[in-house]
Design a protein around this motif. Structure first.
Motif, short mmCIF file in Angstrom:
data_model
loop_
_atom_site.label_atom_id
_atom_site.label_comp_id
_atom_site.label_asym_id
_atom_site.label_seq_id
_atom_site.Cartn_x
_atom_site.Cartn_y
_atom_site.Cartn_z
N ASP A 7 5.81 3.85 3.05
CA ASP A 7 4.78 3.48 2.82
C ASP A 7 4.05 2.69 3.54
OD1 ASP A 7 3.87 0.28 1.41
OD2 ASP A 7 5.61 -0.46 0.69
N HIS A 8 2.68 1.98 4.17
CA HIS A 8 2.04 2.27 5.04
C HIS A 8 1.70 0.08 4.74
CE1 HIS A 8 2.21 6.13 7.38
NE2 HIS A 8 1.37 7.18 6.27
N TYR A 9 1.58 0.09 3.86
CA TYR A 9 1.07 -1.15 3.39
C TYR A 9 2.11 -2.09 2.42
CZ TYR A 9 -3.25 1.33 4.80
OH TYR A 9 -4.03 2.33 5.93
N PRO A 10 2.95 -2.49 3.12
CA PRO A 10 4.29 -2.81 2.68
C PRO A 10 3.27 -4.75 2.24
CG PRO A 10 4.41 -3.54 4.95
CD PRO A 10 3.41 -2.57 5.14
N ARG A 22 -6.30 -0.43 9.25
CA ARG A 22 -6.73 0.46 8.24
C ARG A 22 -6.10 1.69 8.87
NH1 ARG A 22 -10.66 0.45 3.74
NH2 ARG A 22 -10.41 2.89 2.95
N ILE A 23 -5.12 2.87 8.24
CA ILE A 23 -5.15 4.18 8.90
C ILE A 23 -6.32 5.28 8.41
CG2 ILE A 23 -3.79 6.21 8.68
CD1 ILE A 23 -1.65 4.12 8.12
N GLU A 24 -6.21 5.39 7.48
CA GLU A 24 -7.59 6.48 6.53
C GLU A 24 -8.68 5.65 6.76
OE1 GLU A 24 -4.07 5.72 4.52
OE2 GLU A 24 -5.70 3.69 4.69
N PRO A 25 -10.03 6.38 7.02
CA PRO A 25 -10.81 6.82 6.95
C PRO A 25 -12.14 5.89 5.79
CG PRO A 25 -11.15 8.80 6.66
CD PRO A 25 -9.84 8.55 7.03
N MET A 159 -2.36 5.77 -0.82
CA MET A 159 -3.85 5.70 0.81
C MET A 159 -5.15 4.70 -0.14
SD MET A 159 -3.93 9.84 2.26
CE MET A 159 -4.67 10.05 0.48
N MET A 160 -5.61 4.80 1.02
CA MET A 160 -6.74 3.77 0.85
C MET A 160 -8.27 5.35 0.66
SD MET A 160 -7.03 0.89 3.31
CE MET A 160 -5.65 -0.71 3.29
N ARG A 161 -8.36 5.39 -0.40
CA ARG A 161 -9.07 6.91 -0.73
C ARG A 161 -9.34 6.10 -2.47
NH1 ARG A 161 -8.06 12.98 0.71
NH2 ARG A 161 -10.66 13.92 0.92
N ALA A 162 -9.80 5.27 -2.47
CA ALA A 162 -10.52 4.98 -3.79
C ALA A 162 -11.67 4.08 -3.40
CB ALA A 162 -9.37 4.38 -4.27
N VAL A 163 -12.45 4.04 -4.61
CA VAL A 163 -13.36 3.18 -4.78
C VAL A 163 -14.16 2.78 -5.72
CG1 VAL A 163 -15.35 5.37 -4.55
CG2 VAL A 163 -16.43 3.55 -3.49
N SER A 164 -14.79 1.76 -6.05
CA SER A 164 -15.00 1.25 -7.01
C SER A 164 -16.79 1.20 -7.28
CB SER A 164 -15.09 -0.52 -6.81
OG SER A 164 -13.99 -0.26 -7.34
N HIS A 186 -12.07 -4.73 4.84
CA HIS A 186 -11.85 -3.44 3.96
C HIS A 186 -11.03 -2.83 5.15
CE1 HIS A 186 -15.58 -2.49 6.20
NE2 HIS A 186 -15.11 -0.78 5.89
N ARG A 187 -11.48 -3.51 6.38
CA ARG A 187 -10.38 -2.08 7.75
C ARG A 187 -9.30 -3.15 8.10
NH1 ARG A 187 -15.74 -2.96 9.52
NH2 ARG A 187 -15.27 -4.17 11.08
N THR A 188 -8.80 -3.94 7.08
CA THR A 188 -7.29 -4.37 7.87
C THR A 188 -6.50 -4.94 6.49
OG1 THR A 188 -8.02 -5.67 9.70
CG2 THR A 188 -5.88 -5.48 8.67
N PHE A 189 -5.43 -4.17 6.27
CA PHE A 189 -4.89 -4.82 5.11
C PHE A 189 -4.37 -6.05 5.13
CE2 PHE A 189 -0.79 -4.75 3.31
CZ PHE A 189 -1.09 -4.25 1.73
N TYR A 190 -3.86 -6.84 4.11
CA TYR A 190 -3.12 -8.60 4.62
C TYR A 190 -1.97 -7.99 3.26
CZ TYR A 190 -7.58 -9.55 7.62
OH TYR A 190 -7.95 -9.68 8.11
N SER A 191 -1.06 -8.62 4.48
CA SER A 191 0.20 -8.54 3.00
C SER A 191 0.05 -9.97 2.18
CB SER A 191 2.00 -7.55 3.36
OG SER A 191 1.38 -7.03 4.27
#
Length: 300
Positions: A7-10, A22-25, A159-164, A186-191
């Motif tokens: 879990d990279h994004y608790p 963010r880890i993924e492109p 992972m962050m590998r989805a798009v709408s 989108h470059r930062t995850f806010y728990s």
């Protein structure tokens, strides 16, 4: 996905933690992989969203409008895929591609499916699809949120590998509840703080209260990134990253705002067990079979 992914994004925690880079492109493919230009890909990578005019041509608008009227007019109160506003009007219809040949065909258009594949750099499947109906005077908005936070916490998206892709079916004015985004967020995850209630989806689809940042965090984000409002004529396609902070206000005007909302996930990002919920959400909210999308299988 097999195994027990890290879990990279608790999130949904007891106490706040620092934002997570963010880890993924954002963009996984290249210019040669699809219809988007190098400039388009750079805009998507930098801002986290990209507007594409005429994703639906004008010849589509009348038949799609007729289809929405048909779907809305036959909404079954016992069907959990039909989500209503608190006063009773239809807010969202999930899995419309499974009972509408018209909408299934739209998913497979050259202006839609190849873009998803290019952005995600792989075959894709529909994680979620819905029609959003925001009628005049009574359409309520969607509070600020990152879609990935919910998909990670409640669906098990690793992972962050989805798009709408949100395709406008009506005019998007600045005053009828059009979407607002924080470019670059989108470059930062806010728990988020607070445990996921059981069957949270039964209320969050009408009003999301769990899995949203607090006001201080949103204020800091808005100060850092600013807020863009996306407007445009019917047929406009808005592509936005799974982790971008976005929301919309209520529609108190006489002018409705409707859209087709398609979530594409990479087949290499299949769901596992939820990271912060007791059980996964239903299949109509989060498809758990990562088979590449095809129009033929959608309406079979």
């Amino acid at each position: 996905m097999s195994g027990d992914p890290q879990d990279h994004y608790p999130t949904r925690l007891e106490h706040p933690i620092d934002p997570i880079s963010r880890i993924e492109p954002t963009v996984w493919g290249q210019e040669s992989d699809g219809p988007l230009s190098e400039r388009d890909l750079n805009v998507m990578a930098t801002d986290g969203y990209l507007a594409r005019p005429q994703t639906l041509g004008r010849d589509w608008l009348v038949p799609v409008g007729d289809e929405l009227a048909r779907i809305g007019g036959h909404a079954d109160d016992d069907d959990p895929r039909i989500v209503r506003e608190r006063q009773g009007s239809v807010r969202s219809v999930f899995e419309p591609h499974l009972f509408s040949d018209v909408i299934a065909e739209i998913v497979g258009l050259d202006t839609v499916l190849p873009v998803a594949r290019q952005l995600l750099g792989s075959d894709v499947y529909l994680h979620q699809a819905r029609v959003n109906l925001m009628p005049g005077f009574t359409g309520s908005g969607f509070y600020w949120h990152s879609d990935f936070e919910t998909w990670h916490a409640e669906d098990g998206m690793p992972m962050m590998r989805a798009v709408s892709c949100s395709i406008a079916l009506t005019e998007n004015y600045p005053y009828n509840g059009s979407l607002m985004v924080m470019p670059g967020s989108h470059r930062t995850f806010y728990s988020c703080v607070g445990a996921t209630p059981d069957r949270n989806h039964t209320t969050s689809l009408v009003r999301q209260e769990v899995g949203v940042p607090d006001q201080a965090t949103l204020t800091a984000m808005a100060s850092r990134h600013g807020i863009d409002q996306v407007t445009g004529p019917p047929g406009t396609g808005l592509w936005f990253d799974c982790n971008i902070m976005h929301g919309s206000g209520s529609n108190i005007t006489p002018f409705p705002r409707s859209n087709i909302f398609l979530v594409f996930n990479s087949v290499d990002n299949a769901l596992c067990q939820p990271f912060a919920a007791a059980e996964p959400r239903p299949e109509y909210l989060a498809a758990r079979t990562a088979q590449p999308f095809s129009v033929q299988s959608a309406t079979a």
